[in-house]
Motif scaffolding. Sequence first.
Motif, PDB file in Angstrom:
ATOM      1  N   HIS B 392       0.834  -1.208   0.000  1.00 43.42           N
ATOM      2  CA  HIS B 392       0.000   0.000   0.000  1.00 43.42           C
ATOM      3  C   HIS B 392       0.872   1.263   0.000  1.00 43.42           C
ATOM      4  O   HIS B 392       0.615   2.221  -0.729  1.00 43.42           O
ATOM      5  N   LEU B 393       1.932   1.233   0.796  1.00 41.64           N
ATOM      6  CA  LEU B 393       2.816   2.401   0.866  1.00 41.64           C
ATOM      7  C   LEU B 393       3.693   2.526  -0.383  1.00 41.64           C
ATOM      8  O   LEU B 393       4.044   3.626  -0.796  1.00 41.64           O
ATOM      9  N   ARG B 394       4.029   1.394  -0.991  1.00 40.97           N
ATOM     10  CA  ARG B 394       4.765   1.441  -2.259  1.00 40.97           C
ATOM     11  C   ARG B 394       3.921   2.175  -3.297  1.00 40.97           C
ATOM     12  O   ARG B 394       4.436   2.983  -4.077  1.00 40.97           O
ATOM     13  N   GLU B 395       2.638   1.863  -3.266  1.00 39.71           N
ATOM     14  CA  GLU B 395       1.720   2.511  -4.194  1.00 39.71           C
ATOM     15  C   GLU B 395       1.709   4.027  -3.965  1.00 39.71           C
ATOM     16  O   GLU B 395       1.709   4.815  -4.904  1.00 39.71           O
ATOM     17  N   ARG B 396       1.725   4.408  -2.690  1.00 39.60           N
ATOM     18  CA  ARG B 396       1.751   5.834  -2.362  1.00 39.60           C
ATOM     19  C   ARG B 396       3.012   6.481  -2.920  1.00 39.60           C
ATOM     20  O   ARG B 396       2.987   7.599  -3.431  1.00 39.60           O
ATOM     21  N   VAL B 397       4.136   5.764  -2.808  1.00 43.34           N
ATOM     22  CA  VAL B 397       5.406   6.321  -3.274  1.00 43.34           C
ATOM     23  C   VAL B 397       5.397   6.493  -4.799  1.00 43.34           C
ATOM     24  O   VAL B 397       5.737   7.554  -5.310  1.00 43.34           O
ATOM     25  N   VAL B 398       4.981   5.453  -5.527  1.00 46.15           N
ATOM     26  CA  VAL B 398       5.140   5.523  -6.989  1.00 46.15           C
ATOM     27  C   VAL B 398       3.953   6.151  -7.711  1.00 46.15           C
ATOM     28  O   VAL B 398       4.103   6.655  -8.819  1.00 46.15           O
ATOM     29  N   GLN B 399       2.781   6.105  -7.080  1.00 42.97           N
ATOM     30  CA  GLN B 399       1.609   6.649  -7.767  1.00 42.97           C
ATOM     31  C   GLN B 399       1.056   7.919  -7.136  1.00 42.97           C
ATOM     32  O   GLN B 399       0.201   8.570  -7.715  1.00 42.97           O
ATOM     33  N   HIS B 418      11.319   7.471  -9.986  1.00 47.21           N
ATOM     34  CA  HIS B 418      10.657   6.231 -10.390  1.00 47.21           C
ATOM     35  C   HIS B 418      10.166   6.289 -11.834  1.00 47.21           C
ATOM     36  O   HIS B 418       9.399   5.427 -12.255  1.00 47.21           O
ATOM     37  N   ALA B 419      10.595   7.310 -12.580  1.00 46.82           N
ATOM     38  CA  ALA B 419      10.053   7.514 -13.923  1.00 46.82           C
ATOM     39  C   ALA B 419      10.363   6.339 -14.853  1.00 46.82           C
ATOM     40  O   ALA B 419       9.476   5.843 -15.547  1.00 46.82           O
ATOM     41  N   ALA B 420      11.606   5.862 -14.819  1.00 44.57           N
ATOM     42  CA  ALA B 420      11.990   4.768 -15.718  1.00 44.57           C
ATOM     43  C   ALA B 420      11.231   3.497 -15.355  1.00 44.57           C
ATOM     44  O   ALA B 420      10.738   2.775 -16.229  1.00 44.57           O
ATOM     45  N   GLU B 421      11.130   3.269 -14.026  1.00 38.91           N
ATOM     46  CA  GLU B 421      10.419   2.079 -13.561  1.00 38.91           C
ATOM     47  C   GLU B 421       8.943   2.146 -13.967  1.00 38.91           C
ATOM     48  O   GLU B 421       8.367   1.161 -14.448  1.00 38.91           O
ATOM     49  N   ARG B 422       8.358   3.322 -13.813  1.00 43.17           N
ATOM     50  CA  ARG B 422       6.948   3.501 -14.147  1.00 43.17           C
ATOM     51  C   ARG B 422       6.722   3.229 -15.646  1.00 43.17           C
ATOM     52  O   ARG B 422       5.773   2.544 -16.031  1.00 43.17           O
TER      53      ARG B 422
END
Lengths: 251, 492
Positions: B392-399, B418-422
Amino acid sequence: MRVALFLTCVNDTLYPDTGRAVVKLLTRLGVDVDFPMAQTCCGQAHYNTGYRHEAEPLARHFSDVFGEYEAIVTPSGSCGAMVRELYPRMGERARAEGRGDTLAATLAPVVPKTYELTEFLVDVLGVTDVGAYYPHTVTYHPTCHGLRGLGLGERPRRLLQAVRGLELVELPGADECCGFGGTFALKNSDVSAAMGADKVRNAESTGAEVLCAADNSCLMHIGGTMARLRTGMRPVHIAEILASTEEEPAP
Amino acid sequence: MSGTYLGMPAFPEAAREAVADTTLRGNLRHATHTIRAKRAKAVTEVSDWAELREAGKRIKDHTLRHLDRYLVQVEETVTAAGGIVHWAADAGEANEIVTRLVKMTGETEVVKVKSMATQEIGLNEALEAEGIHAYETDLAELIVQLGKDRPSHILVPAIHRNRGEIRDIFAREMSEWGRPAPEGLTDTPAELAEAARLHLREKFLRAKVGISGANFMVAETGTLVVVESEGNGRMCLTLPDTLISVVGIEKIVPTWQDLEVFLQTLPRSSTAERMNPYTSTWTGTTDEDGPQNFHLVLLDNGRTDTLADEVGRQALRCIRCSACLNVCPVYERAGGHAYGSVYPGPIGAILSPQLRGTGSEIDASLPYASSLCGACYDVCPVAIDIPEVLVHLRERVVQGGEVTREGNKVVLRPAKGHAAERAAMRAARWAFTHPGALRTGQRAASRSRRFHPRTLPGPGRAWSETRDLPPVPTEPFRDWWQRTRGGKDGDR
């Protein structure tokens, strides 16, 4: 009985031998196996890295592809856990975000029909002796998502114990994570490598020729570490051991 | 003593050093494996462990749901018993209140019971800045304080130190703080304990002000509870004239009967003991006995914001037993300091980014400091689904998305870096919803297999530095299936 093989994207691309072994094994046990060609990926890597919104279309795609089958069998504890444990959660989250019941209703049909391979053999087919022959010393690593996510318990070990010629030896610290963890292996490479090295050292201490698990992702990490540390041990997926017979022995 | 936690490098960099430190790895491995095995045994002795776990979860969830009501009740019962209640919205306010209360006594020295809450707010440093010396009296906290170090474990703050290191710290530092270590001190546990006992005894007998946290607050009577193993806490709670307790608002249990559940699960989960050696309870003040002035500082410091998050709020059920640290394979290798917070390990990885927000580099990296193996959830005595909160917190970080900060709804933008990962995740999603594209990619990989490098560029380098890649097969499974109809047309 007609079942759909959900092979997983990793196995399809990198470990086709595991897929062939599953087909051979299930066919031998009288199961009619189909491989829906439209299948791709369950979305686990997306979901677990924090990209739930990218994982949702993949979950919907999974339901479209597999929804009609009586049973879905997968040789991967973690992808099985994704469908069984996390698809319901994705549905709940969509509901909590005010997006209604659509996602939950779409995903619900596949959830109870999805089985990890050893679970399907023991629980659905009711077999532990699958008529396999594998004359090697084997140690078994119960992967985290199989062990704690799906609760596979003793099923894989019971299957292995019934294999003729196979000597099963205990792996010290068996229930400890090998350190793969999907993108964890890249994001926290140092910790991941240290965990992998400890797992391999424990495996080496058993004197086994083969380390067996029910998930090729973990085996990729463990096997890659074994090769680098020049242990002489081999990683082998449990499906390949169970498919092996005297007439057609697996290496 | 301890430097500031914020501004620490992200977890992977902080962990790299720890992983390479063989002494630290050895100390941690020995300690965590010992306690892990003991805990497992202590838990199997209880026939109704699953029910106790569920009861603990329910009591905590009920209390959190009605926290407003129980906090008012605590204020009433503590006041009725002769205590004074103070409310602190954040660390700054809490430190200000405590400093003012100590100054009112005219004292410049205080003794402290081990307390996570005061560590969290950096109270010792705040007092020091005002000329007040705070002496830690818990043995492990004393080692950390004398060593000018930071705690690295919730229960055993000096877990990263071995006996030899502790001897050196005592011999070198004790004289700076009070009674020096005895001449010729060795590293035998009895001698080390005696040195600490003599050093601390002097502090207990002199102190006029004690500062504590609390493991629980019983709302029905306004009683505070501290559980500890050494009895040093009890000295601090009973000998001084003034006692100041700083307690997180989530520490409430409604009744004594509820407390019974946690007095069973906490010791077995934390020290693998059947019951706790010292369980001290205090209710306001009593004439002629114990502290004559009692202050309770109720600390929010991000807790109300955390409570507003329906997935993340379960972290507030935590009773700080540290069972999750002791089973965590990541904690075992990375050590507590890499988490950049007084709350290390799996619980720290979900608590710190909620209490502090995900704005800093270290806080944005903490949700990824886990392989999601699930061992922490398995052992948690209040059933916090730590892997669920991590994701859930990972989602907060990347999204990004909506969160509550200081009581206000704010919309977070996705974290940087996180742009490349996204983009990769998006591309993978596209390929996976277009099976034809996936197949084209697989075939290209198979055909070019002889030209694949042994080491990978970019983020993949992290993989190939320590592990060999599997060879790409000559043919993906789906091509074999199509060619042979699953082997029916001949296998080769």
